[in-house]
Scaffold this motif. Structure first.
Motif, PDB file in Angstrom:
ATOM      1  N   PRO A 210      18.883 -12.750   5.502  1.00 39.51           N
ATOM      2  CA  PRO A 210      18.168 -12.392   4.269  1.00 39.51           C
ATOM      3  C   PRO A 210      19.126 -11.807   3.246  1.00 39.51           C
ATOM      4  O   PRO A 210      20.182 -11.251   3.596  1.00 39.51           O
ATOM      5  CB  PRO A 210      17.141 -11.365   4.747  1.00 39.51           C
ATOM      6  N   SER A 213      18.916  -6.608   3.478  1.00 42.69           N
ATOM      7  CA  SER A 213      18.666  -6.084   4.820  1.00 42.69           C
ATOM      8  C   SER A 213      19.200  -4.654   4.845  1.00 42.69           C
ATOM      9  O   SER A 213      19.932  -4.237   3.934  1.00 42.69           O
ATOM     10  CB  SER A 213      19.339  -6.951   5.886  1.00 42.69           C
ATOM     11  N   THR A 246      10.314  -2.970  -1.214  1.00 43.10           N
ATOM     12  CA  THR A 246      10.942  -2.993   0.107  1.00 43.10           C
ATOM     13  C   THR A 246      11.902  -4.177   0.170  1.00 43.10           C
ATOM     14  O   THR A 246      11.880  -5.073  -0.690  1.00 43.10           O
ATOM     15  CB  THR A 246       9.888  -3.142   1.210  1.00 43.10           C
ATOM     16  N   ASP A 247      12.751  -4.204   1.190  1.00 43.66           N
ATOM     17  CA  ASP A 247      13.654  -5.344   1.377  1.00 43.66           C
ATOM     18  C   ASP A 247      12.856  -6.640   1.501  1.00 43.66           C
ATOM     19  O   ASP A 247      13.244  -7.676   0.950  1.00 43.66           O
ATOM     20  CB  ASP A 247      14.524  -5.140   2.622  1.00 43.66           C
ATOM     21  N   ASP A 248      11.753  -6.608   2.229  1.00 46.13           N
ATOM     22  CA  ASP A 248      10.937  -7.815   2.393  1.00 46.13           C
ATOM     23  C   ASP A 248      10.379  -8.285   1.057  1.00 46.13           C
ATOM     24  O   ASP A 248      10.347  -9.499   0.777  1.00 46.13           O
ATOM     25  CB  ASP A 248       9.781  -7.554   3.371  1.00 46.13           C
ATOM     26  N   GLU A 249       9.957  -7.363   0.219  1.00 50.58           N
ATOM     27  CA  GLU A 249       9.418  -7.741  -1.090  1.00 50.58           C
ATOM     28  C   GLU A 249      10.509  -8.306  -1.989  1.00 50.58           C
ATOM     29  O   GLU A 249      10.280  -9.281  -2.738  1.00 50.58           O
ATOM     30  CB  GLU A 249       8.757  -6.533  -1.738  1.00 50.58           C
ATOM     31  N   ASN A 251      13.240  -9.803  -0.896  1.00 48.31           N
ATOM     32  CA  ASN A 251      13.596 -11.112  -0.332  1.00 48.31           C
ATOM     33  C   ASN A 251      12.595 -12.180  -0.737  1.00 48.31           C
ATOM     34  O   ASN A 251      12.963 -13.357  -0.906  1.00 48.31           O
ATOM     35  CB  ASN A 251      13.687 -11.027   1.198  1.00 48.31           C
ATOM     36  N   ALA A 252      11.333 -11.804  -0.894  1.00 45.27           N
ATOM     37  CA  ALA A 252      10.316 -12.768  -1.339  1.00 45.27           C
ATOM     38  C   ALA A 252      10.585 -13.244  -2.758  1.00 45.27           C
ATOM     39  O   ALA A 252      10.103 -14.306  -3.163  1.00 45.27           O
ATOM     40  CB  ALA A 252       8.931 -12.130  -1.250  1.00 45.27           C
TER      41      ALA A 252
END
Length: 340
Positions: A210, A213, A246-249, A251-252
């Motif tokens: 990603p 991270s 967040t990292d996930d957001e 990355n999206a």
């Protein structure tokens, strides 16, 4: 080419084969064979004629594939091009008595865009009778294009497989040809290697990590053209927003190309460049999706207009919204992207 040796076979003790990178330091010869039709091959021809004063008739150009050329005088962006293609698709649908036309699922979808941009002076081609099948964003001025067109010895028989000691060129498809100059010899002919795979932006055949991270940022191709300068800036901008996402957001908002394992096995490596068909994984769709998400973030929305590294910097946010929404509307209608 200086890092990727030729894939064609030849006798190194007899034939003078050089990578284009060393051409300026190579002893001049009377005849030149340019092997490769990408930007590298084009630049080699321009250099030989302008700097080495080579006679165009003494240059043989091996063109495995015909490519669309970006016009330096009127450069458009990939998303403007995608928008053009969708607008042309809408016009076709309106003119079609049966309603929606499924040509979006064929190469015609992009080729209509290139033909329209050719009319508008945004792209060039070398031969009006040959519709190019490749596009790698090679950029030429009109003067450079006309200079290269002075080379009339152009061979379109595919990729070179081997070259005999006497200069006979054998192609992958089984055809062959002798050098076109009656007086040519190995000592007065230079073969210029311009056939390394382009767009080999990753030799990685595994799924990339990603972008974001814990304690690490992995720079990746989240937007493509205009390249990694803008990519670095947008990734840095997202990171500067701190704990807002967040990292996930994050990355999206940073969808990246997935390495093509089949392309990695090709002789030249992953080269891309086929005009191809539109799909959810197409690079242009990926960039459009990312831009749409960035425009939903107030800090980025205010930051993009006028950003000198961004290829839509001349747009205000309202015009960016229109371009993105109009393009997505068509792609959604055809099921290329999901609903927003």
């Amino acid at each position: 080419p200086i890092h990727v040796p030729p894939k064609f076979k030849y006798n190194t003790d007899i034939l003078n084969v050089v990578p284009v990178n060393t051409l300026a330091d190579t002893q001049q010869t009377k005849h030149y064979v340019i092997i490769g039709a990408g930007k590298t091959g084009m630049d080699a021809i321009v250099h030989l004629i302008q700097q080495e004063h080579a006679i165009p008739d003494n240059i043989l150009w091996i063109v495995p594939n015909e490519a669309w050329i970006t016009a330096r005088e009127n450069i458009g962006s990939c998303l403007e091009f995608l928008h053009e293609c969708t607008e042309l698709q809408k016009k076709r649908d309106l003119a079609n008595d049966n309603g929606r036309n499924d040509a979006i699922e064929s190469e015609d979808f992009f080729q209509r865009g290139f033909l329209e941009w050719e009319k508008k002076g945004k792209v060039y081609c070398f031969d009006k009778d040959i519709v190019p099948t490749k596009f790698k964003d090679a950029t030429l001025s009109l003067d450079e294009l006309e200079l290269i067109k002075n080379v009339k010895r152009v061979v379109r028989d595919g990729r070179v497989e081997s070259i005999d000691d006497n200069g006979t060129i054998h192609f992958v498809g089984g055809t062959s040809m002798s050098l076109p100059w009656p007086s040519s010899s190995p000592s007065d002919t230079t073969y210029v290697h311009c056939s390394a795979g382009a767009f080999n932006y990753s030799k990685q055949t595994k799924k990339p990590p990603p972008v974001f991270s814990p304690h690490r940022i992995s720079l990746q191709d989240v937007y493509g053209t205009p390249g990694f300068c803008f990519v670095g800036s947008i990734i840095g901008k997202l990171e500067s927003l701190g704990t807002q996402f967040t990292d996930d957001e994050k990355n999206a908002m940073c969808v990246v190309p997935t390495p093509d394992l089949s392309a990695a096995k090709l002789p030249l490596g992953p080269s891309g460049g086929d005009v191809g068909v539109i799909s959810p994984s197409h690079g242009y769709v990926q960039r459009l999706s990312n831009l749409n998400k960035w425009l939903q973030v107030a800090e980025i929305r205010e930051w993009l207009p006028g950003h000198r590294l961004f290829n839509l910097r001349h747009y205000n946010t309202r015009d960016m919204d229109s371009l993105v929404e109009e393009t997505l509307d068509v792609l959604e209608e055809y099921g290329v992207v999901g609903g927003r």
